[in-house]
Design a protein around this motif. Structure first.
Motif, PDB file in Angstrom:
ATOM      1  N   PHE A  29     -44.392 -30.110  11.594  1.00 58.31           N
ATOM      2  CA  PHE A  29     -43.526 -30.186  10.539  1.00 58.31           C
ATOM      3  C   PHE A  29     -43.336 -28.917   9.829  1.00 58.31           C
ATOM      4  CE2 PHE A  29     -41.878 -30.900   6.442  1.00 58.31           C
ATOM      5  CZ  PHE A  29     -41.236 -31.949   6.536  1.00 58.31           C
ATOM      6  N   THR A  30     -44.193 -28.035   9.637  1.00 57.73           N
ATOM      7  CA  THR A  30     -44.102 -26.924   8.900  1.00 57.73           C
ATOM      8  C   THR A  30     -43.276 -25.862   9.930  1.00 57.73           C
ATOM      9  OG1 THR A  30     -46.174 -27.215   7.592  1.00 57.73           O
ATOM     10  CG2 THR A  30     -45.216 -25.101   7.269  1.00 57.73           C
ATOM     11  N   THR A  31     -43.774 -25.723  11.048  1.00 62.58           N
ATOM     12  CA  THR A  31     -43.161 -24.986  12.052  1.00 62.58           C
ATOM     13  C   THR A  31     -41.576 -25.326  12.030  1.00 62.58           C
ATOM     14  OG1 THR A  31     -45.155 -24.585  12.991  1.00 62.58           O
ATOM     15  CG2 THR A  31     -43.203 -23.930  14.205  1.00 62.58           C
ATOM     16  N   ASP A  32     -41.243 -26.576  12.210  1.00 63.99           N
ATOM     17  CA  ASP A  32     -40.020 -27.122  12.336  1.00 63.99           C
ATOM     18  C   ASP A  32     -39.030 -26.525  11.040  1.00 63.99           C
ATOM     19  OD1 ASP A  32     -40.488 -27.914  14.914  1.00 63.99           O
ATOM     20  OD2 ASP A  32     -40.506 -29.826  14.182  1.00 63.99           O
ATOM     21  N   THR A  33     -39.794 -27.171   9.962  1.00 63.36           N
ATOM     22  CA  THR A  33     -38.944 -26.643   8.486  1.00 63.36           C
ATOM     23  C   THR A  33     -38.832 -25.151   8.402  1.00 63.36           C
ATOM     24  OG1 THR A  33     -40.481 -28.456   7.547  1.00 63.36           O
ATOM     25  CG2 THR A  33     -39.388 -26.682   6.330  1.00 63.36           C
ATOM     26  N   TYR A  34     -39.736 -24.321   8.865  1.00 59.14           N
ATOM     27  CA  TYR A  34     -39.116 -22.835   8.654  1.00 59.14           C
ATOM     28  C   TYR A  34     -38.190 -22.521   9.711  1.00 59.14           C
ATOM     29  CZ  TYR A  34     -40.144 -17.772  10.224  1.00 59.14           C
ATOM     30  OH  TYR A  34     -39.597 -16.465  10.408  1.00 59.14           O
ATOM     31  N   GLN A  35     -38.369 -22.910  11.111  1.00 59.50           N
ATOM     32  CA  GLN A  35     -37.304 -22.552  11.933  1.00 59.50           C
ATOM     33  C   GLN A  35     -35.934 -23.159  11.664  1.00 59.50           C
ATOM     34  OE1 GLN A  35     -39.033 -24.364  15.595  1.00 59.50           O
ATOM     35  NE2 GLN A  35     -40.222 -22.303  16.097  1.00 59.50           N
ATOM     36  N   ALA A  36     -35.755 -24.437  11.019  1.00 58.50           N
ATOM     37  CA  ALA A  36     -34.495 -24.851  10.553  1.00 58.50           C
ATOM     38  C   ALA A  36     -33.956 -24.123   9.204  1.00 58.50           C
ATOM     39  CB  ALA A  36     -34.821 -26.251   9.960  1.00 58.50           C
ATOM     40  N   LEU A  37     -34.974 -23.669   8.540  1.00 59.23           N
ATOM     41  CA  LEU A  37     -34.413 -22.930   7.339  1.00 59.23           C
ATOM     42  C   LEU A  37     -33.891 -21.486   7.995  1.00 59.23           C
ATOM     43  CD1 LEU A  37     -37.426 -23.160   4.818  1.00 59.23           C
ATOM     44  CD2 LEU A  37     -34.920 -23.831   4.364  1.00 59.23           C
ATOM     45  N   ARG A  38     -34.472 -20.777   8.666  1.00 59.63           N
ATOM     46  CA  ARG A  38     -34.097 -19.414   9.285  1.00 59.63           C
ATOM     47  C   ARG A  38     -32.782 -19.526  10.088  1.00 59.63           C
ATOM     48  NH1 ARG A  38     -33.855 -16.094   7.743  1.00 59.63           N
ATOM     49  NH2 ARG A  38     -34.423 -14.466   9.171  1.00 59.63           N
ATOM     50  N   ALA A  39     -32.608 -20.794  10.794  1.00 54.05           N
ATOM     51  CA  ALA A  39     -31.567 -21.153  11.410  1.00 54.05           C
ATOM     52  C   ALA A  39     -30.289 -21.428  10.617  1.00 54.05           C
ATOM     53  CB  ALA A  39     -31.607 -22.075  12.477  1.00 54.05           C
ATOM     54  N   ARG A  40     -30.648 -22.279   9.667  1.00 52.25           N
ATOM     55  CA  ARG A  40     -29.472 -22.550   8.783  1.00 52.25           C
ATOM     56  C   ARG A  40     -29.064 -21.671   7.509  1.00 52.25           C
ATOM     57  NH1 ARG A  40     -25.820 -23.289   6.589  1.00 52.25           N
ATOM     58  NH2 ARG A  40     -24.729 -25.035   5.558  1.00 52.25           N
ATOM     59  N   PHE A  41     -30.137 -20.829   7.236  1.00 53.19           N
ATOM     60  CA  PHE A  41     -29.816 -20.239   6.002  1.00 53.19           C
ATOM     61  C   PHE A  41     -30.497 -18.756   6.418  1.00 53.19           C
ATOM     62  CE2 PHE A  41     -30.208 -24.116   3.925  1.00 53.19           C
ATOM     63  CZ  PHE A  41     -29.072 -24.349   3.559  1.00 53.19           C
ATOM     64  N   PRO A  42     -30.038 -17.873   7.587  1.00 60.20           N
ATOM     65  CA  PRO A  42     -30.660 -16.614   7.982  1.00 60.20           C
ATOM     66  C   PRO A  42     -30.519 -15.602   6.917  1.00 60.20           C
ATOM     67  CG  PRO A  42     -28.060 -16.897   8.602  1.00 60.20           C
ATOM     68  CD  PRO A  42     -28.522 -18.302   8.151  1.00 60.20           C
ATOM     69  N   ASP A  43     -29.896 -15.787   5.710  1.00 60.02           N
ATOM     70  CA  ASP A  43     -30.053 -14.444   4.837  1.00 60.02           C
ATOM     71  C   ASP A  43     -31.129 -14.786   3.851  1.00 60.02           C
ATOM     72  OD1 ASP A  43     -27.915 -13.185   5.961  1.00 60.02           O
ATOM     73  OD2 ASP A  43     -26.362 -14.201   4.708  1.00 60.02           O
ATOM     74  N   VAL A  44     -31.646 -15.991   4.189  1.00 61.74           N
ATOM     75  CA  VAL A  44     -33.186 -16.171   2.967  1.00 61.74           C
ATOM     76  C   VAL A  44     -34.192 -15.928   3.742  1.00 61.74           C
ATOM     77  CG1 VAL A  44     -34.283 -18.165   1.888  1.00 61.74           C
ATOM     78  CG2 VAL A  44     -31.833 -18.184   2.012  1.00 61.74           C
TER      79      VAL A  44
END
Length: 757
Positions: A29-44
């Protein structure tokens, strides 16, 4: 929301949870959350701090900023410092019992209590009947969190009903699922050798609570009508179960399938598969089954993934399943009901139309749960929490503060006929922790220091505190005891070296400063009969306390032989300590900083004055200048050496937790420096330390409560520690007495502060 639409002012997130390659659902879950954040908000920027149950075992990817050893409490403290220094604006914590150290995972508070940024918590378990320690932990999280995320509405209901959580703090965000196109199972079966098979799949770490035996026992009835049916159990055995009993559970399931005559129709894939392979396995299945046995299970990542790719699901009615499969989006059967599982599996395998319709409905629900939508919702909550964080204006403290008059109301509040109690809960004495000689010795000194005190009141409390000190003496061990229970029983036969040194200090000061001869005579007699213990002290601070007591005794009785002997014993030893620890950037007696630091140079100064040794005075001035510099914030105000700094070798101090004792020690040391040199700058340094109590500090918050003479216990990253223990109250009152006396000697005007909260 397009990819560039990041909520305003959100640019840096810290994320804590397990992380792949650790094999568990939270790690996925944490890994998926990280990857989703990076994909959806690449500047964060997203910093990952991975909880680590076996340090050194996992080869973490570059995404992991640092690992936190689960059982190492100091690592939580160090991680808090790192997060604060990183500039992260918010911490997003994945919480599950069992992944944090301490009782019920309580170590996590060593980290959370040191952060000033907002906290978002995703609860992967919400217990309806928690143990006392589990309740304590969850209630602690609820108090600290800006937002609490649950993945099912039942979680919200339990939080409100069982834990009294505020509805405004709770937000429901579903478990994220991968964004995969809908696909027919037959397109994926060849990869796994399942051509021509009707596949029922269960995925997840294998453990008895998953209820796999329920479907194994359903398979004879399924195979009777669908000979091509295969039940695939995908997943490694839970690591904790392997460590305890190996593969006993898996082997028992295989044996049961063989016993039922369906050994060829039940297959076990013992592997922890990666994300993409898992989705392929799911898409190759005709039916997904979760026969879990725990009706209170709030979250199932595997169920969410199955719905996300459009699987027809048959499940037991645990909480998450009843919500996600509601309104005809799946099929529910009773717990342990093998006949019901067989019936529903056969119904779906026997009707391509029904199977297709259920799969389509599941996929439509899954579109609302894909990871981009989930992290968008989470980012909105993060942005709201950051925006709601109070903006503290720097420089809010009054730089023209005046001195508070001594006020012993809070001292009296914490005292009874036995002595002064140690601790309080807010301002109310906490009798559970009883008394200690450290506080009663300080209180004894204070009674002599307060200038305008009613004679009867002074006599009453001088007698109480002196009696405590007297009763603490253990003549057999020739040491003072320290801790006493509320029932007046002692907790030990011998107190710490520091408590013994501090008691000798109080006796010397009382012999010099007590307003009545009866108290001075008592103190001198007590000093004479106990002070030889000082000659055996080994702790530098205990020695410093004894030196201060001996210096005071010499002022009361200039030819006091034992006081002279004590005062001559230790200064040269401290000079040697200084030489051994010194570095070009480190001018201190020890290789670490600790508590009551300024007492070390103060003792050298008082010894130098008493013995007329300029070398000791020079050492005291040099080391006091060094520690004063370490206690000065970049903005110029006093910054007490925080207790989290203690014990760090040759390291600059950390700012929290700042305690009142340090400011008082600095004021006293500056007073000694003024008495030794006549230099008025030491009044200015003392006043700067005193102003810390009045709000000229890192948080611009006053610790002193003027009306009753109280003092909060310290500055935490998140604000004041609002308890008012004896040590803190006494530190403020003794500081007020010391700065008033110093102002007179230095020719300064010490007015009265009228109104401090």
């Amino acid at each position: 929301m397009n990819q560039s639409a990041v909520p305003q002012d959100v640019n840096h997130i810290a994320l804590i949870g397990n992380f792949l390659p650790r094999q568990c659902g939270i790690a996925t879950f944490t890994t998926d959350t990280y990857q989703a954040l990076r994909a959806r908000f690449p500047d964060v920027q997203v910093d990952v701090y991975a909880m680590d149950d076996h340090p050194g075992r996992y080869d973490y990817p570059e995404a992991v900023t640092a690992a936190i050893p689960q059982h190492d409490r100091s690592a939580y403290v160090a991680t808090a410092r790192r997060i604060e220094a990183s500039g992260a604006q918010v911490l997003w914590l994945q919480h599950e019992y069992g992944i944090f150290g301490g009782e019920a995972g309580g170590h996590i508070f060593a980290l959370l209590d040191r952060l000033t940024i907002p906290l978002i918590v995703t609860l992967h378990t919400v217990l309806e009947k928690p143990s006392a320690s589990e309740r304590t932990v969850l209630e602690g999280l609820l108090r600290r969190a800006s937002k609490v995320v649950v993945m099912a509405e039942r979680g919200r209901e339990i939080l409100e009903r069982v834990y009294g959580a505020s509805p405004k703090s709770i937000v429901t965000i579903p478990h994220g699922v991968p964004d995969r196109p809908f696909a027919e199972p037959d397109a994926f079966k060849a990869r796994f050798g399942w051509d021509g098979k009707r596949v029922i799949l269960t995925f997840g770490l294998l453990a008895p609570g998953k209820g796999i035996e329920t479907i194994v026992e359903a398979m004879p009835a399924v195979v009777e009508k669908n000979p091509d049916a295969m039940y695939i159990v995908l997943g490694a055995t839970h690591p904790n179960l392997v460590a305890h009993e190996g593969e006993k559970y898996r082997d028992s399931l295989k044996a049961r399938a063989a016993e039922l005559g369906v050994g060829d129709n039940v297959a076990f894939i013992d592997a922890f598969v990666d994300h993409d392979d898992l989705i392929d396995y799911l898409q190759a299945a005709d039916i997904y089954a979760t026969p879990y046995l725990n009706p209170a299970q709030i979250t199932s990542g595997t169920l969410s993934y199955a719905v996300g790719v459009g699987k027809a699901v048959i499940s037991t009615p645990y909480v998450h399943a009843t919500e996600i499969l509601a309104d005809g989006h799946g099929v529910l059967v009773d717990f342990r009901d093998s006949a019901a599982f067989a019936r529903e599996i056969n119904n779906l395998l026997g009707s391509a139309r029904n199977l297709g319709r259920l799969s389509s409905r599941a996929y439509a629900r899954g579109r609302t749960m894909i990871w981009p939508r989930v992290v968008e919702q989470a980012m909105d909550e993060i942005a709201t929490s950051i925006a709601a964080q109070p903006r503290r204006l720097r420089g809010g403290g009054d730089t023209d503060t005046k001195v508070l008059p001594p006020e012993i109301a809070a001292v009296e509040r914490m005292s009874d006929s036995t002595g002064m109690l140690q601790h309080s809960i807010y301002s109310v004495p906490d009798r559970r922790h009883g008394y200690c000689i450290d506080d009663n010795a300080r209180a004894l000194m204070l009674m002599s220091a307060v200038p305008d005190l009613d004679a009867a009141t002074r006599d009453k409390w001088m007698t109480v505190y002196a009696s405590f000190v007297q009763y603490a003496w253990n003549p057999e061990a020739r040491r003072f005891r320290n801790f006493m229970n509320f029932d007046r029983t002692w907790c030990e036969d011998v107190g710490s070296e520091d408590s013994n040194g501090r008691t000798l200090w109080a006796l010397g000061v009382t012999a010099r400063d007590a307003h009545e001869a009866k108290h001075r005579d008592w103190a001198r007699a007590m000093f004479d009969s106990t002070a030889t213990l000082a000659l055996e002290l080994e702790s530098p601070r205990a020695q410093a306390f004894a030196m201060l007591g001996a210096a005071a005794m010499l002022e009361a009785s200039p030819r006091h032989d034992l006081a002279t002997q004590i005062l001559r014993r230790f200064p040269d030893e401290h000079l040697k300590l200084l030489d051994a620890a010194r570095r070009p950037e480190w001018g201190w007696f020890e290789i670490v900083l600790a508590y009551d630091n300024a007492r070390l140079p103060e003792a050298m100064l008082r010894a130098g004055i008493a013995l007329q040794r300029p070398d000791l005075v020079a050492c005291g001035i040099d080391t006091l200048e060094w520690i004063v510099a370490k206690q000065t914030a970049p903005e110029g105000h006093f910054r007490a050496v925080g207790s989290e700094s203690f014990g760090r070798v040759y390291a600059d101090p950390l700012p929290f937790d700042q305690q009142p004792l340090e400011a008082q020690a600095t004021i006293d040391a500056c007073a000694a420096a003024f008495d030794a040199t006549g230099d008025s700058r030491w009044y200015d340094e003392a006043k700067r330390a005193y102003d810390w109590y009045l709000g000229v500090n890192d948080l611009d918050l006053p610790l002193a409560t003027h009306r009753d003479g109280g003092c909060f216990d310290g500055l935490m990253p998140t604000g004041l520690n609002r308890n008012q223990g004896a040590e803190s109250i006494l530190a403020l009152q003794m500081a007020s007495c010391a700065i008033s006396g110093l102002s007179i000697r230095a020719g300064k005007v010490a007015g009265t502060q009228r109104d401090v909260a």
